[in-house]
Design a protein around this motif. Sequence first.
Motif, PDB file in Angstrom:
ATOM      1  N   LEU A   1       4.250   0.880  -6.254  1.00  0.00           N
ATOM      2  CA  LEU A   1       3.898   0.218  -7.512  1.00  0.00           C
ATOM      3  C   LEU A   1       4.008   1.181  -8.691  1.00  0.00           C
ATOM      4  O   LEU A   1       4.513   0.814  -9.757  1.00  0.00           O
ATOM      5  N   ALA A   2       3.543   2.417  -8.506  1.00  0.00           N
ATOM      6  CA  ALA A   2       3.650   3.412  -9.578  1.00  0.00           C
ATOM      7  C   ALA A   2       5.118   3.727  -9.871  1.00  0.00           C
ATOM      8  O   ALA A   2       5.513   3.863 -11.035  1.00  0.00           O
ATOM      9  N   ALA A   3       5.947   3.813  -8.829  1.00  0.00           N
ATOM     10  CA  ALA A   3       7.373   4.102  -9.015  1.00  0.00           C
ATOM     11  C   ALA A   3       8.063   2.986  -9.788  1.00  0.00           C
ATOM     12  O   ALA A   3       8.990   3.240 -10.568  1.00  0.00           O
ATOM     13  N   LEU A   4       7.630   1.763  -9.599  1.00  0.00           N
ATOM     14  CA  LEU A   4       8.226   0.621 -10.294  1.00  0.00           C
ATOM     15  C   LEU A   4       7.678   0.454 -11.712  1.00  0.00           C
ATOM     16  O   LEU A   4       8.040  -0.478 -12.415  1.00  0.00           O
ATOM     17  N   GLY A   5       6.791   1.365 -12.119  1.00  0.00           N
ATOM     18  CA  GLY A   5       6.272   1.332 -13.476  1.00  0.00           C
ATOM     19  C   GLY A   5       5.096   0.386 -13.666  1.00  0.00           C
ATOM     20  O   GLY A   5       4.699   0.119 -14.790  1.00  0.00           O
TER      21      GLY A   5
ATOM     22  N   VAL B   1     -13.681  -4.417  -1.920  1.00  0.00           N
ATOM     23  CA  VAL B   1     -13.973  -5.830  -1.669  1.00  0.00           C
ATOM     24  C   VAL B   1     -14.888  -5.915  -0.448  1.00  0.00           C
ATOM     25  O   VAL B   1     -15.135  -4.925   0.221  1.00  0.00           O
ATOM     26  N   CYS B   2     -15.343  -7.087  -0.128  1.00  0.00           N
ATOM     27  CA  CYS B   2     -16.196  -7.329   1.051  1.00  0.00           C
ATOM     28  C   CYS B   2     -17.404  -6.408   1.060  1.00  0.00           C
ATOM     29  O   CYS B   2     -17.652  -5.688   2.029  1.00  0.00           O
ATOM     30  N   PHE B   3     -18.151  -6.380  -0.037  1.00  0.00           N
ATOM     31  CA  PHE B   3     -19.367  -5.586  -0.129  1.00  0.00           C
ATOM     32  C   PHE B   3     -19.108  -4.097   0.087  1.00  0.00           C
ATOM     33  O   PHE B   3     -19.900  -3.380   0.678  1.00  0.00           O
ATOM     34  N   GLY B   4     -17.933  -3.629  -0.337  1.00  0.00           N
ATOM     35  CA  GLY B   4     -17.597  -2.217  -0.225  1.00  0.00           C
ATOM     36  C   GLY B   4     -16.987  -1.807   1.097  1.00  0.00           C
ATOM     37  O   GLY B   4     -16.685  -0.641   1.310  1.00  0.00           O
ATOM     38  N   LEU B   5     -16.797  -2.742   2.022  1.00  0.00           N
ATOM     39  CA  LEU B   5     -16.257  -2.404   3.337  1.00  0.00           C
ATOM     40  C   LEU B   5     -14.731  -2.354   3.362  1.00  0.00           C
ATOM     41  O   LEU B   5     -14.161  -1.800   4.278  1.00  0.00           O
ATOM     42  N   GLY B   6     -14.081  -2.920   2.393  1.00  0.00           N
ATOM     43  CA  GLY B   6     -12.627  -2.915   2.370  1.00  0.00           C
ATOM     44  C   GLY B   6     -12.120  -2.601   0.993  1.00  0.00           C
ATOM     45  O   GLY B   6     -12.890  -2.552   0.026  1.00  0.00           O
ATOM     46  N   GLN B   7     -10.844  -2.369   0.888  1.00  0.00           N
ATOM     47  CA  GLN B   7     -10.233  -2.092  -0.391  1.00  0.00           C
ATOM     48  C   GLN B   7      -9.066  -3.039  -0.613  1.00  0.00           C
ATOM     49  O   GLN B   7      -8.476  -3.540   0.322  1.00  0.00           O
ATOM     50  N   CYS B   8      -8.730  -3.226  -1.894  1.00  0.00           N
ATOM     51  CA  CYS B   8      -7.650  -4.127  -2.246  1.00  0.00           C
ATOM     52  C   CYS B   8      -6.831  -3.480  -3.362  1.00  0.00           C
ATOM     53  O   CYS B   8      -7.393  -2.960  -4.322  1.00  0.00           O
ATOM     54  N   LEU B   9      -5.536  -3.495  -3.219  1.00  0.00           N
ATOM     55  CA  LEU B   9      -4.647  -2.984  -4.255  1.00  0.00           C
ATOM     56  C   LEU B   9      -4.133  -4.143  -5.070  1.00  0.00           C
ATOM     57  O   LEU B   9      -3.699  -5.156  -4.532  1.00  0.00           O
ATOM     58  N   THR B  10      -4.192  -3.992  -6.378  1.00  0.00           N
ATOM     59  CA  THR B  10      -3.613  -4.984  -7.274  1.00  0.00           C
ATOM     60  C   THR B  10      -2.719  -4.243  -8.256  1.00  0.00           C
ATOM     61  O   THR B  10      -2.819  -3.019  -8.400  1.00  0.00           O
ATOM     62  N   ALA B  11      -1.850  -4.957  -8.913  1.00  0.00           N
ATOM     63  CA  ALA B  11      -0.945  -4.326  -9.878  1.00  0.00           C
ATOM     64  C   ALA B  11      -0.949  -5.119 -11.178  1.00  0.00           C
ATOM     65  O   ALA B  11      -1.000  -6.344 -11.153  1.00  0.00           O
ATOM     66  N   GLU B  12      -0.892  -4.384 -12.261  1.00  0.00           N
ATOM     67  CA  GLU B  12      -0.819  -4.998 -13.584  1.00  0.00           C
ATOM     68  C   GLU B  12       0.463  -4.525 -14.249  1.00  0.00           C
ATOM     69  O   GLU B  12       0.928  -3.425 -13.998  1.00  0.00           O
TER      70      GLU B  12
END
Length: 189
Positions: free
Chosen positions: A163-167, A175-186
Amino acid sequence: TLTWWGQLLDEVPIMILVSASFSCLLDSRSILGSNKCGAQREHWAPGPRLLVIIGSFQVFLLALLYTTRAKLYGMFLVPIVLQALSHWPIILSELFGRLGDSHPVSRRLVMLHVATGYTGYALWCIEQAFCMRLRFLQLHAWWHILASIAMKYWIDLLILQRLAALGLRPRYRTVCFGLGQCLTAEEPM
């Protein structure tokens, strides 16, 4: 102890993962930026299609050699370790280059990947050394669980790098009360 075919089924996914992640890393590293026509790559870059062909051939060749050479473990292990080690120059280049200070979570993902992966590897080594006496602890199962968790952090790092390479502006949130992580892109501003 697994049967010969069971061991092969245990190792082929590792071959695929190492080959695919190296191809993904290399392709993302070669991206200079992107526009409406797609990603602009370095002049030396083979591109994703050729990398898929090379990676598929590599996995097929390793599996073929492994099955026709009476399960020589080195036939599997040596190429996988060499290719896994070849990830690190690209990762370090990205961590101190493109990802740098603008993506501090990338360093945390690398540390989590290494910590969970090597803890699992240590458990596997302990089981190999003291197999019969420690069988009740199911250390091999813990090795698989920790390796899977380590791969989650690794795949998140690959996505963040892409995602960073694509700008784009990747964001990593819990997420899930701190038990998981989620990547999003803007989209960039």
